[in-house]
Design an enzyme around this catalytic site. Structure first.
Site, PDB file in Angstrom:
ATOM      1  N   TYR A 123       0.828  -1.209   0.000  1.00 53.20           N
ATOM      2  CA  TYR A 123       0.000   0.000   0.000  1.00 53.20           C
ATOM      3  C   TYR A 123       0.865   1.263   0.000  1.00 53.20           C
ATOM      4  O   TYR A 123       0.407   2.331   0.352  1.00 53.20           O
ATOM      5  CB  TYR A 123      -0.929   0.007   1.217  1.00 53.20           C
ATOM      6  CG  TYR A 123      -2.108  -0.957   1.126  1.00 53.20           C
ATOM      7  CD1 TYR A 123      -2.095  -2.026   0.249  1.00 53.20           C
ATOM      8  CD2 TYR A 123      -3.225  -0.783   1.926  1.00 53.20           C
ATOM      9  CE1 TYR A 123      -3.154  -2.909   0.170  1.00 53.20           C
ATOM     10  CE2 TYR A 123      -4.306  -1.665   1.855  1.00 53.20           C
ATOM     11  CZ  TYR A 123      -4.259  -2.726   0.975  1.00 53.20           C
ATOM     12  OH  TYR A 123      -5.316  -3.594   0.896  1.00 53.20           O
ATOM     13  N   LYS A 170       4.442 -14.295   3.744  1.00 53.93           N
ATOM     14  CA  LYS A 170       4.599 -15.132   2.542  1.00 53.93           C
ATOM     15  C   LYS A 170       6.085 -15.133   2.201  1.00 53.93           C
ATOM     16  O   LYS A 170       6.501 -14.873   1.064  1.00 53.93           O
ATOM     17  CB  LYS A 170       3.733 -14.542   1.410  1.00 53.93           C
ATOM     18  CG  LYS A 170       3.615 -15.406   0.172  1.00 53.93           C
ATOM     19  CD  LYS A 170       2.655 -16.570   0.314  1.00 53.93           C
ATOM     20  CE  LYS A 170       2.763 -17.503  -0.870  1.00 53.93           C
ATOM     21  NZ  LYS A 170       1.908 -18.703  -0.753  1.00 53.93           N
ATOM     22  N   ASP A 203      -1.612 -18.030   2.988  1.00 51.45           N
ATOM     23  CA  ASP A 203      -2.659 -18.868   2.376  1.00 51.45           C
ATOM     24  C   ASP A 203      -3.141 -19.927   3.364  1.00 51.45           C
ATOM     25  O   ASP A 203      -4.353 -20.161   3.515  1.00 51.45           O
ATOM     26  CB  ASP A 203      -2.213 -19.484   1.043  1.00 51.45           C
ATOM     27  CG  ASP A 203      -0.726 -19.782   0.952  1.00 51.45           C
ATOM     28  OD1 ASP A 203       0.014 -19.443   1.889  1.00 51.45           O
ATOM     29  OD2 ASP A 203      -0.288 -20.375  -0.051  1.00 51.45           O
ATOM     30  N   ASP A 227      -5.276  -6.295   5.811  1.00 46.99           N
ATOM     31  CA  ASP A 227      -6.530  -5.764   5.279  1.00 46.99           C
ATOM     32  C   ASP A 227      -7.463  -6.919   4.905  1.00 46.99           C
ATOM     33  O   ASP A 227      -8.646  -6.950   5.270  1.00 46.99           O
ATOM     34  CB  ASP A 227      -6.207  -4.898   4.048  1.00 46.99           C
ATOM     35  CG  ASP A 227      -7.350  -3.988   3.663  1.00 46.99           C
ATOM     36  OD1 ASP A 227      -8.372  -3.961   4.384  1.00 46.99           O
ATOM     37  OD2 ASP A 227      -7.239  -3.297   2.631  1.00 46.99           O
TER      38      ASP A 227
END
Ligand code: NAD
Length: 337
Positions: A123, A170, A203, A227
């Site tokens: 972001y 990740k 995930d 988010d």
């Protein structure tokens, strides 16, 4: 007397923010509301997205309660929400997600809190279009911002006797950026030997949350994952109408619900004001008004638990004004006990 900036925002913002204002007043808190506005509606009327008076008010009062602001999809202006968080270095986005008895959800004992890095990651707003068919976004991760949010998460865990902090990443794929965030988590966790650092890839985290959400207590993660996971977690406890949030920096804070401007239900008096009301309760707690904060939380829990004034998202037929009045009535009752 507290001076608090009040930003109604777009869509359902004015309806739910006005509900939260009434609820805060019902607790007896002495507030001078500085009402200023920003967003798509202001832009339509004035050609300015964020009038100077909004910045001046936030900078003067250092505390704001804010409604959601619409951000156009794909093209148009960049998110005012993201801009305010970056401009004022409100690095902690804190979102408690808790089961409220009486809401319709298959999960019953959820009590977790998300600490989302709020100023960088994907972001950062650095995007380039190389050609008609190729676009690029830059993900920035710094140890300074990562340490800020991770320290907040661990400090909260210690203060609230939580046994585990789950860092969501990740780093198997984004080895440098998410790798740095994970390294920071490992570093901070050394100062908290009594707290388990649980490392989960994002995930897998989505699946774990849907299968068994009550295994999580404190979650800390980067901006985009935070988010997405916030909305996922809201879905586990009955929807976006219930989940509050805070954006906190060194000496300034903006409180707002997780949800957006919900244009599909705006202006119909059907929005659930609970999320922004609970955000206002977080704000009172931040101000040191713990008793009044708890009064709001208790009143909300009782009204929802009684099930007489539930908005449509919770399976009822009550209007925004009905549940607001019921919570105000409950606050009066609780005050007189
Ligand atoms: P949204 O959160 O506005 O709405 C998603 C769904 O949840 C809709 O069906 C909506 O009706 C429902 N919902 C949301 N809040 C509710 C409430 N209080 N009571 C009952 N139902 C509620 O998400 P969206 O539709 O993806 O986004 C709409 C706009 O809001 C976009 O412009 C987006 O950029 C903006 N947005 C702003 C913020 C913010 O200001 N902090 C946060 C998220 C989205």
């Amino acid at each position: 007397m507290y001076n608090i900036t009040l930003i109604p925002g777009d869509g359902i913002g004015p309806e739910v923010v006005s509900a939260a204002k009434k609820i805060v007043e019902a607790t007896g808190l002495n507030v001078n509301w500085d009402i200023v506005n920003a967003g798509a509606d202001v832009y339509k009327k004035t050609g300015v997205l964020v009038p100077d008076e909004v910045y001046e008010s936030i900078e003067k009062n250092k505390i704001a309660l804010k409604g959601p602001i619409t951000t156009p999809i794909g093209s148009g202006f960049r998110s005012i929400n993201v801009m305010l968080r970056k401009k004022y270095n409100l690095f902690s986005n804190i979102r408690p997600v808790k089961t409220i008895p009486g809401t319709d959800s298959p999960f019953k004992n959820i009590d977790l809190i998300i600490f989302r890095e709020n100023t960088e990651g994907l972001y950062s707003g650095i995007e380039k279009k190389h050609s008609e068919n190729v676009a690029e976004a830059t993900k920035i991760v710094t140890s300074a911002a990562s340490l800020n949010i991770i320290n907040e998460a661990f400090a909260y865990a210690r203060k609230n006797n939580k046994k585990k902090v789950t860092v969501v990443h990740k780093a198997n794929i984004m080895k440098l950026t998410d790798g740095l965030f994970l390294d920071c988590a490992r570093e901070v966790s050394k100062n908290y030997p009594e707290i388990l650092l649980d490392e989960v890839i994002v995930d897998n985290m989505c699946m774990q949350l849907v299968m068994n959400p009550s295994q999580f207590e404190v979650i800390v993660t980067t901006n985009l994952y935070g988010d997405i996971l916030s909305d996922l977690c809201a879905g586990l406890v009955g929807g976006l109408g219930l989940v509050p949030g805070a954006n906190i920096g060194e000496n300034m804070a903006i409180f707002e619900a997780v949800h957006g401007s919900a244009p599909d239900i705006a202006g119909k008096n059907v929005a659930n004001p609970t999320a922004i009301i609970l955000s206002a309760a977080m704000m009172l707690n931040y101000l040191g008004e713990k008793e009044k904060s708890n009064l709001i939380i208790d009143a909300v829990i009782e009204v929802i638990g009684e099930g007489k004034f539930l908005t449509k998202d919770l399976g009822g037929i009550a209007h925004t004004a009905d549940i607001t009045n019921a919570i105000i009535g409950k606050i009066q009752t609780l005050k007189n006990l």
